[in-house]
Write a protein that holds these residues in place. Structure first.
Motif, PDB file in Angstrom:
ATOM      1  N   LEU A  62       1.152  -0.915   0.128  1.00 24.57           N
ATOM      2  CA  LEU A  62      -0.282  -0.209   0.307  1.00 24.57           C
ATOM      3  C   LEU A  62       1.377   1.086  -0.462  1.00 24.57           C
ATOM      4  N   THR A  63       0.931   2.069  -1.148  1.00 26.14           N
ATOM      5  CA  THR A  63       1.327   3.264  -1.269  1.00 26.14           C
ATOM      6  C   THR A  63       0.524   4.788  -0.471  1.00 26.14           C
ATOM      7  N   LEU A  64       0.831   5.482   0.437  1.00 27.58           N
ATOM      8  CA  LEU A  64       0.781   6.587   0.969  1.00 27.58           C
ATOM      9  C   LEU A  64       1.005   7.523   0.173  1.00 27.58           C
ATOM     10  N   GLU A  65      -0.720   8.126  -0.565  1.00 26.90           N
ATOM     11  CA  GLU A  65      -1.051   8.925  -0.892  1.00 26.90           C
ATOM     12  C   GLU A  65      -1.459   9.997  -0.579  1.00 26.90           C
ATOM     13  N   ALA A  66      -1.808  11.079  -0.917  1.00 18.97           N
ATOM     14  CA  ALA A  66      -2.156  12.458   0.146  1.00 18.97           C
ATOM     15  C   ALA A  66      -3.457  12.336  -0.887  1.00 18.97           C
ATOM     16  N   ILE A  67      -4.484  12.787   0.171  1.00 19.48           N
ATOM     17  CA  ILE A  67      -5.608  12.966   0.127  1.00 19.48           C
ATOM     18  C   ILE A  67      -6.471  15.132  -0.367  1.00 19.48           C
ATOM     19  N   LYS A  68      -7.508  14.766  -1.011  1.00 25.57           N
ATOM     20  CA  LYS A  68      -7.955  15.917  -1.882  1.00 25.57           C
ATOM     21  C   LYS A  68      -7.743  17.840   0.189  1.00 25.57           C
ATOM     22  N   PRO A  69      -8.211  16.589   1.359  1.00 22.07           N
ATOM     23  CA  PRO A  69      -8.131  18.109   2.426  1.00 22.07           C
ATOM     24  C   PRO A  69      -6.276  18.447   2.526  1.00 22.07           C
ATOM     25  N   MET A  70      -5.604  17.959   1.686  1.00 18.08           N
ATOM     26  CA  MET A  70      -3.977  18.325   2.104  1.00 18.08           C
ATOM     27  C   MET A  70      -3.553  18.927   1.097  1.00 18.08           C
ATOM     28  N   GLY A  71      -4.338  19.213  -0.331  1.00 17.66           N
ATOM     29  CA  GLY A  71      -4.295  20.758  -0.806  1.00 17.66           C
ATOM     30  C   GLY A  71      -2.454  20.221  -1.900  1.00 17.66           C
ATOM     31  N   THR A  72      -2.497  19.206  -0.983  1.00 13.95           N
ATOM     32  CA  THR A  72      -0.723  18.717  -1.975  1.00 13.95           C
ATOM     33  C   THR A  72      -0.363  17.437  -2.634  1.00 13.95           C
ATOM     34  N   LYS A  73       0.320  17.321  -3.446  1.00 20.07           N
ATOM     35  CA  LYS A  73       1.036  16.720  -4.700  1.00 20.07           C
ATOM     36  C   LYS A  73       0.879  14.958  -3.696  1.00 20.07           C
ATOM     37  N   PHE A  75       1.424  13.075  -0.023  1.00 19.41           N
ATOM     38  CA  PHE A  75       1.395  13.210   1.529  1.00 19.41           C
ATOM     39  C   PHE A  75       1.914  13.685   2.266  1.00 19.41           C
ATOM     40  N   LEU A  76       3.776  13.342   1.990  1.00 23.20           N
ATOM     41  CA  LEU A  76       4.027  13.986   2.949  1.00 23.20           C
ATOM     42  C   LEU A  76       5.032  15.067   2.628  1.00 23.20           C
ATOM     43  N   GLU A  77       4.543  16.119   1.802  1.00 27.96           N
ATOM     44  CA  GLU A  77       5.192  16.903   1.193  1.00 27.96           C
ATOM     45  C   GLU A  77       5.284  18.033   1.796  1.00 27.96           C
ATOM     46  N   ARG A  78       4.244  18.673   3.558  1.00 27.65           N
ATOM     47  CA  ARG A  78       3.806  19.552   4.456  1.00 27.65           C
ATOM     48  C   ARG A  78       4.157  18.669   5.177  1.00 27.65           C
ATOM     49  N   ARG A  79       4.481  17.387   5.367  1.00 31.57           N
ATOM     50  CA  ARG A  79       3.323  16.569   6.599  1.00 31.57           C
ATOM     51  C   ARG A  79       4.483  15.552   7.631  1.00 31.57           C
ATOM     52  N   GLU A  80       4.804  15.355   8.740  1.00 29.63           N
ATOM     53  CA  GLU A  80       5.795  14.172   9.174  1.00 29.63           C
ATOM     54  C   GLU A  80       4.630  13.674   9.479  1.00 29.63           C
ATOM     55  N   VAL A  92       8.184  -1.100   6.354  1.00 23.74           N
ATOM     56  CA  VAL A  92       7.892   0.779   5.970  1.00 23.74           C
ATOM     57  C   VAL A  92       8.846   0.786   5.273  1.00 23.74           C
ATOM     58  N   VAL A  93       8.751   1.278   3.402  1.00 28.13           N
ATOM     59  CA  VAL A  93       9.363   1.089   3.061  1.00 28.13           C
ATOM     60  C   VAL A  93       9.327   3.488   2.571  1.00 28.13           C
ATOM     61  N   VAL A  94      10.719   3.285   3.471  1.00 24.02           N
ATOM     62  CA  VAL A  94      10.704   5.171   3.153  1.00 24.02           C
ATOM     63  C   VAL A  94      11.706   5.235   1.856  1.00 24.02           C
ATOM     64  N   SER A  95      11.134   6.386   0.902  1.00 30.69           N
ATOM     65  CA  SER A  95      12.006   7.047  -0.408  1.00 30.69           C
ATOM     66  C   SER A  95      12.906   5.518  -0.848  1.00 30.69           C
ATOM     67  N   SER A  96      12.169   4.067  -0.476  1.00 30.16           N
ATOM     68  CA  SER A  96      13.422   2.981  -0.981  1.00 30.16           C
ATOM     69  C   SER A  96      13.867   2.144  -0.507  1.00 30.16           C
ATOM     70  N   MET A 111       9.200  15.034   6.377  1.00 29.85           N
ATOM     71  CA  MET A 111       8.225  15.489   5.572  1.00 29.85           C
ATOM     72  C   MET A 111       9.519  15.829   4.042  1.00 29.85           C
ATOM     73  N   GLY A 112       7.877  15.547   3.207  1.00 31.90           N
ATOM     74  CA  GLY A 112       8.982  14.837   1.971  1.00 31.90           C
ATOM     75  C   GLY A 112       9.295  13.575   1.641  1.00 31.90           C
ATOM     76  N   GLN A 113       9.369  12.751   2.040  1.00 36.94           N
ATOM     77  CA  GLN A 113       9.368  11.487   1.650  1.00 36.94           C
ATOM     78  C   GLN A 113       8.505  10.857   1.521  1.00 36.94           C
ATOM     79  N   ASP A 114       8.417   9.109   0.707  1.00 37.01           N
ATOM     80  CA  ASP A 114       7.390   8.401   0.297  1.00 37.01           C
ATOM     81  C   ASP A 114       7.566   6.900   0.743  1.00 37.01           C
ATOM     82  N   VAL A 115       6.193   6.757   1.243  1.00 35.90           N
ATOM     83  CA  VAL A 115       5.885   5.469   2.111  1.00 35.90           C
ATOM     84  C   VAL A 115       4.979   4.762   1.006  1.00 35.90           C
ATOM     85  N   VAL A 116       5.441   3.297   1.815  1.00 34.31           N
ATOM     86  CA  VAL A 116       5.152   2.500   0.950  1.00 34.31           C
ATOM     87  C   VAL A 116       5.193   1.582   2.437  1.00 34.31           C
TER      88      VAL A 116
END
Length: 278
Positions: A62-73, A75-80, A92-96, A111-116
């Protein structure tokens, strides 16, 4: 791509909460259905913009994707994020980069990482409890095993609150997330009593390790206007800054507590004298 299910919870003031009946209280503060096979379920709250969620990968990652209320491209663009595993072994795979999490282990992702999210055994899948708040800077990824967490043994059987507290974020840097776990011993059923509030931070509890048909009666509300919500296993409950957060179970249990707000001081709380509770 994993498309998450999500809902939003708006902030409720204490006067409105005091006038609510059972169904209204549950609609506004109770969170059920967190863990479903191959789904990411998220609740976006307007209490310090905390996101509360669950993910249970079984047949697929499962990839962690942003949701509409966040307003970002992303999930972690502006979050931890903090993910706590309350199920079988997983990763938990963090940016590979892959990190193994056993039961009750936690990982912080900045902030800024991708999560699987991945389970090692589909017959005993991992259950990742997800907590996310806005971030102002990127801190490094940090794995915290349950054995490495700061442990405090408190309470007694005489007061029905003998417990072990595990402070996950005590030794790592976060922007505003404060997360830990409390485990009650057999014969103990009360948590967070005497009660407290902290106007600087919201809080959310996830109750787990609660066998059927046991329940926890979770108390919330202003100290002079308390209410309760009946909680089953693996259900969460929101606590606004003005509310107490305490519970009494029909058996012992564990719960994960998480806060976000103006500071990360675990001890910064305002005690509520017992004689003022109503």
């Amino acid at each position: 791509m994993t498309i998450p299910n999500f809902s939003s919870r708006h902030a409720i003031d204490p006067l409105a909460a005091a006038a609510m009946g059972t169904d209204e209280l549950r609609r506004n503060f109770h969170i059920a259905g967190l863990f479903a096979s191959d789904r990411v379920n998220l609740t976006y709250t307007h209490y310090d913009r905390m996101v509360v969620g669950g993910a249970m990968p079984v047949e697929t990652e499962l990839t962690l994707e942003a949701i509409k209320p966040m307003g970002t491209k992303t999930f972690l663009e502006r979050r931890e994020l903090i993910a706590v595993n309350i199920g079988g072994p997983g990763r938990v795979v963090v940016s590979s980069e892959s990190h193994a999490l056993g039961a009750r282990d936690m990982i912080y992702v900045g902030m800024g990482q991708d999560v699987v999210l991945v389970s090692d055994d589909r017959a005993n899948p991992a259950k990742f409890y997800l907590l996310s708040a806005p971030a102002h800077r990127a801190f490094p990824t940090a794995l915290m095993t349950i054995s490495g967490a700061k442990r405090l043994d408190l309470g007694s059987l005489e007061t029905s609150n003998e417990r072990s507290i595990f402070q996950f974020t005590n030794g790592i840097e976060t922007c505003q997330l404060v997360v830990g776990m409390t485990e009650l011993k057999k014969g103990s059923v009360w948590n967070t009593m005497p009660a407290h509030i902290h106007d600087r931070r919201m809080e959310v509890y996830l109750y787990f390790d609660l066998p059927e048909p046991a329940r926890v009666f979770h108390f919330l509300g202003e100290p002079s206007e308390t209410r309760h919500i009946v909680m089953a296993n693996e259900e969460a409950v929101l606590s606004p800054v003005w509310s107490i957060h305490s519970g009494c179970g029909t058996s012992n249990y564990a719960f994960i507590w998480a806060m976000a707000g103006d500071n990360v001081d675990y001890t910064d709380a305002d005690p509520v004298p017992m004689e003022t509770l109503r």
